[in-house]
Design a protein around this motif. Structure first.
Motif, PDB file in Angstrom:
ATOM      1  N   ARG A  94       0.833  -1.209   0.000  1.00 30.06           N
ATOM      2  CA  ARG A  94       0.000   0.000   0.000  1.00 30.06           C
ATOM      3  C   ARG A  94       0.869   1.260   0.000  1.00 30.06           C
ATOM      4  O   ARG A  94       0.504   2.277  -0.609  1.00 30.06           O
ATOM      5  N   LYS A  95       2.007   1.208   0.657  1.00 28.67           N
ATOM      6  CA  LYS A  95       2.939   2.332   0.593  1.00 28.67           C
ATOM      7  C   LYS A  95       3.378   2.587  -0.846  1.00 28.67           C
ATOM      8  O   LYS A  95       3.539   3.731  -1.283  1.00 28.67           O
ATOM      9  N   GLY A  96       3.555   1.508  -1.598  1.00 28.79           N
ATOM     10  CA  GLY A  96       3.927   1.634  -3.005  1.00 28.79           C
ATOM     11  C   GLY A  96       2.807   2.206  -3.851  1.00 28.79           C
ATOM     12  O   GLY A  96       3.068   2.956  -4.804  1.00 28.79           O
ATOM     13  N   TYR A  97       1.565   1.861  -3.545  1.00 31.71           N
ATOM     14  CA  TYR A  97       0.456   2.464  -4.286  1.00 31.71           C
ATOM     15  C   TYR A  97       0.328   3.952  -3.958  1.00 31.71           C
ATOM     16  O   TYR A  97      -0.014   4.756  -4.839  1.00 31.71           O
ATOM     17  N   ASP A  98       0.617   4.327  -2.725  1.00 27.95           N
ATOM     18  CA  ASP A  98       0.639   5.752  -2.381  1.00 27.95           C
ATOM     19  C   ASP A  98       1.678   6.491  -3.226  1.00 27.95           C
ATOM     20  O   ASP A  98       1.459   7.636  -3.647  1.00 27.95           O
ATOM     21  N   TRP A  99       2.809   5.835  -3.467  1.00 22.71           N
ATOM     22  CA  TRP A  99       3.851   6.431  -4.324  1.00 22.71           C
ATOM     23  C   TRP A  99       3.299   6.704  -5.721  1.00 22.71           C
ATOM     24  O   TRP A  99       3.559   7.755  -6.311  1.00 22.71           O
ATOM     25  N   LEU A 100       2.524   5.774  -6.245  1.00 23.80           N
ATOM     26  CA  LEU A 100       1.937   5.970  -7.572  1.00 23.80           C
ATOM     27  C   LEU A 100       0.990   7.165  -7.592  1.00 23.80           C
ATOM     28  O   LEU A 100       0.977   7.944  -8.547  1.00 23.80           O
ATOM     29  N   VAL A 101       0.203   7.312  -6.552  1.00 25.30           N
ATOM     30  CA  VAL A 101      -0.724   8.443  -6.483  1.00 25.30           C
ATOM     31  C   VAL A 101       0.044   9.759  -6.491  1.00 25.30           C
ATOM     32  O   VAL A 101      -0.304  10.701  -7.215  1.00 25.30           O
ATOM     33  N   ARG A 102       1.116   9.810  -5.705  1.00 26.87           N
ATOM     34  CA  ARG A 102       1.857  11.069  -5.559  1.00 26.87           C
ATOM     35  C   ARG A 102       2.651  11.425  -6.808  1.00 26.87           C
ATOM     36  O   ARG A 102       2.880  12.611  -7.081  1.00 26.87           O
ATOM     37  N   THR A 103       3.096  10.443  -7.559  1.00 24.00           N
ATOM     38  CA  THR A 103       3.997  10.716  -8.682  1.00 24.00           C
ATOM     39  C   THR A 103       3.296  10.746 -10.033  1.00 24.00           C
ATOM     40  O   THR A 103       3.926  11.058 -11.044  1.00 24.00           O
ATOM     41  N   GLN A 104       1.998  10.439 -10.078  1.00 29.88           N
ATOM     42  CA  GLN A 104       1.270  10.529 -11.346  1.00 29.88           C
ATOM     43  C   GLN A 104       1.160  11.986 -11.780  1.00 29.88           C
ATOM     44  O   GLN A 104       0.936  12.883 -10.972  1.00 29.88           O
ATOM     45  N   ARG A 105       1.322  12.217 -13.065  1.00 25.63           N
ATOM     46  CA  ARG A 105       1.236  13.565 -13.603  1.00 25.63           C
ATOM     47  C   ARG A 105      -0.177  13.895 -14.065  1.00 25.63           C
ATOM     48  O   ARG A 105      -1.030  13.014 -14.174  1.00 25.63           O
ATOM     49  N   ALA A 106      -0.403  15.158 -14.340  1.00 32.35           N
ATOM     50  CA  ALA A 106      -1.742  15.634 -14.697  1.00 32.35           C
ATOM     51  C   ALA A 106      -2.292  14.938 -15.933  1.00 32.35           C
ATOM     52  O   ALA A 106      -3.513  14.781 -16.075  1.00 32.35           O
ATOM     53  N   ASP A 107      -1.416  14.512 -16.853  1.00 31.52           N
ATOM     54  CA  ASP A 107      -1.893  13.851 -18.076  1.00 31.52           C
ATOM     55  C   ASP A 107      -2.174  12.366 -17.873  1.00 31.52           C
ATOM     56  O   ASP A 107      -2.556  11.658 -18.808  1.00 31.52           O
ATOM     57  N   GLY A 108      -1.971  11.853 -16.650  1.00 33.34           N
ATOM     58  CA  GLY A 108      -2.245  10.452 -16.348  1.00 33.34           C
ATOM     59  C   GLY A 108      -1.036   9.543 -16.408  1.00 33.34           C
ATOM     60  O   GLY A 108      -1.132   8.361 -16.049  1.00 33.34           O
ATOM     61  N   SER A 109       0.113  10.073 -16.831  1.00 29.42           N
ATOM     62  CA  SER A 109       1.321   9.260 -16.997  1.00 29.42           C
ATOM     63  C   SER A 109       2.233   9.395 -15.788  1.00 29.42           C
ATOM     64  O   SER A 109       1.999  10.175 -14.863  1.00 29.42           O
ATOM     65  N   TRP A 110       3.319   8.624 -15.837  1.00 34.23           N
ATOM     66  CA  TRP A 110       4.412   8.731 -14.883  1.00 34.23           C
ATOM     67  C   TRP A 110       5.703   9.000 -15.648  1.00 34.23           C
ATOM     68  O   TRP A 110       5.852   8.533 -16.789  1.00 34.23           O
ATOM     69  N   PRO A 111       6.633   9.722 -15.068  1.00 36.26           N
ATOM     70  CA  PRO A 111       7.922   9.888 -15.743  1.00 36.26           C
ATOM     71  C   PRO A 111       8.569   8.531 -15.999  1.00 36.26           C
ATOM     72  O   PRO A 111       8.431   7.593 -15.205  1.00 36.26           O
ATOM     73  N   MET A 112       9.281   8.438 -17.087  1.00 37.80           N
ATOM     74  CA  MET A 112       9.906   7.179 -17.477  1.00 37.80           C
ATOM     75  C   MET A 112      10.872   6.656 -16.414  1.00 37.80           C
ATOM     76  O   MET A 112      10.925   5.465 -16.139  1.00 37.80           O
ATOM     77  N   LYS A 113      11.605   7.563 -15.796  1.00 39.49           N
ATOM     78  CA  LYS A 113      12.528   7.189 -14.727  1.00 39.49           C
ATOM     79  C   LYS A 113      12.509   8.265 -13.654  1.00 39.49           C
ATOM     80  O   LYS A 113      12.555   9.459 -13.959  1.00 39.49           O
ATOM     81  N   LEU A 114      12.460   7.817 -12.392  1.00 40.91           N
ATOM     82  CA  LEU A 114      12.580   8.723 -11.262  1.00 40.91           C
ATOM     83  C   LEU A 114      13.713   8.254 -10.363  1.00 40.91           C
ATOM     84  O   LEU A 114      13.876   7.048 -10.137  1.00 40.91           O
ATOM     85  N   VAL A 115      14.473   9.189  -9.853  1.00 43.79           N
ATOM     86  CA  VAL A 115      15.547   8.896  -8.898  1.00 43.79           C
ATOM     87  C   VAL A 115      15.357   9.823  -7.706  1.00 43.79           C
ATOM     88  O   VAL A 115      15.306  11.043  -7.872  1.00 43.79           O
TER      89      VAL A 115
END
Length: 350
Positions: free
Chosen positions: A56-77
């Motif tokens: 669930r902590k990982g799903y929270d990460w997805l919520v926080r890092t999703q962009r306005a267009d619905g995507s995620w950056p290809m790579k995050l560090v």
């Protein structure tokens, strides 16, 4: 080597994923970046093993890092985007993860909380579909869509769209546009190899149309037979690429899942047993083995490999209610060509 893992071993492997999870919830590659697809695969594995807190902590990460267009950056560090493009298969796989979590836990409340994330993600994906039906692999940071599609990526996108349709039905918010997009994508995957860039040296392009659910029956069996001797190394697993003496654990376990989806249980069990030489004593898995040099290559143990092992084990043992998620991905295979696909029997889209 046994063709099964004991449950304690499965939990140990999932724990090796949790052990590398970062403080913000992201699960990185060994070199340090996080991408949404492999991150989701790791969450699914932890959920199988009952590690609900880290998942669930990982799903929270997805919520926080999703962009306005619905995507995620290809790579995050470290939570920062270092490659800005958004990949269609990364976005689509979030739907597979949320559907999997619902199957494992029965938690409709969680699915409802994640539904806006899934909707935005799959709307991003569908916007990248061509008239013929394939879905291009990325949208660049400046908004420009890629000029080509990838067979492996589109096969995974197909499963994402099907998972999204099932979620929508479960939550009372049906998405017929996604269903139509999946039907058309499935036809292109099954009938139009010319729609995709040639990556045939990679084993993923061989088995992913089966793994993602677009191909079943005699056509799937014929596809497996065609390249079996090219990619499968008896006693070791399968090659990542056809022209290198290198077997990899993640690809081997994904082929296990594809075989299981076709009812090829004996071959699935044998392959799962064969790849266990990559297991480390702490439950993690080496990414691969260079069998000419006799060395692990690269010299790393990857969370995504561990995740594939856990998911394959679940499919073979039926431990969770989500054990059949890859098997069931092919339950809606249909032939829906479009007028633009080039098939003589294609009806008008309207």
């Amino acid at each position: 080597m046994s063709d099964r893992l004991e449950w304690e071993q499965v939990v140990q492997t999932a724990q090796s994923i949790a052990d590398v999870q970062e403080a913000d919830g992201g699960i990185p590659w060994p070199e340090g970046h996080v991408d949404a697809w492999n991150h989701v695969e790791c969450l699914m594995a932890m959920s199988v093993a009952g590690l609900s807190g880290p998942a669930r902590k990982g799903y929270d990460w997805l919520v926080r890092t999703q962009r306005a267009d619905g995507s995620w950056p290809m790579k995050l560090v470290g939570g920062r985007a270092v490659e800005q493009g958004g990949e269609s298969n990364h976005a689509a796989y979030v739907a597979v993860g949320v559907w999997h979590e619902l199957l494992v836990t029965g938690d409709d409340g969680f699915a409802r909380e994640m539904w806006p994330v899934v909707r935005a993600a799959l709307d991003f994906v569908v916007e990248l579909q061509t008239t013929r039906g394939e879905i291009v692999w990325e949208r660049a940071a400046d908004g420009t869509p890629a000029r080509y599609a990838l067979l492996t990526g589109c096969s995974s996108v197909y499963q994402g769209l099907r998972s999204g349709v099932l979620l929508g039905e479960r939550l009372g918010d049906p998405q017929p546009d996604w269903e139509l997009a999946a039907d058309q994508l499935g036809h292109v995957l099954a009938a139009h190899p010319e729609a995709f860039a040639d990556k045939s040296r990679f084993s993923m392009d061989w088995y992913y149309p089966i793994l993602g659910g677009a191909l079943r029956g005699p056509a799937a069996q014929a596809r497996l037979a065609e390249e079996w001797d090219t990619f499968v190394e008896p006693g070791l697993g399968i090659r990542c690429v056809s022209d290198q003496p290198w077997v990899t654990g993640a690809e081997s376990c994904e082929l296990v899942l594809a075989l299981d989806a076709l009812g090829e249980r004996d071959r699935a069990l044998k392959l799962f047993a064969d790849m266990q030489h990559l297991r480390h004593e702490d439950g993690s898995y080496w990414t691969g083995w260079q069998f000419v040099n006799g060395k692990h290559f690269p010299h790393e143990r990857s969370a995504y490999t561990a995740a594939a092992v856990v998911l394959a084990s679940d499919a073979l043992t039926g431990h969770t209610p989500a054990a059949g998620i890859f098997r069931d991905a092919g339950s809606h295979v249909t032939d829906r060509p479009t007028a633009a696909c080039g098939c003589s029997h294609a009806p008008s889209r309207t």
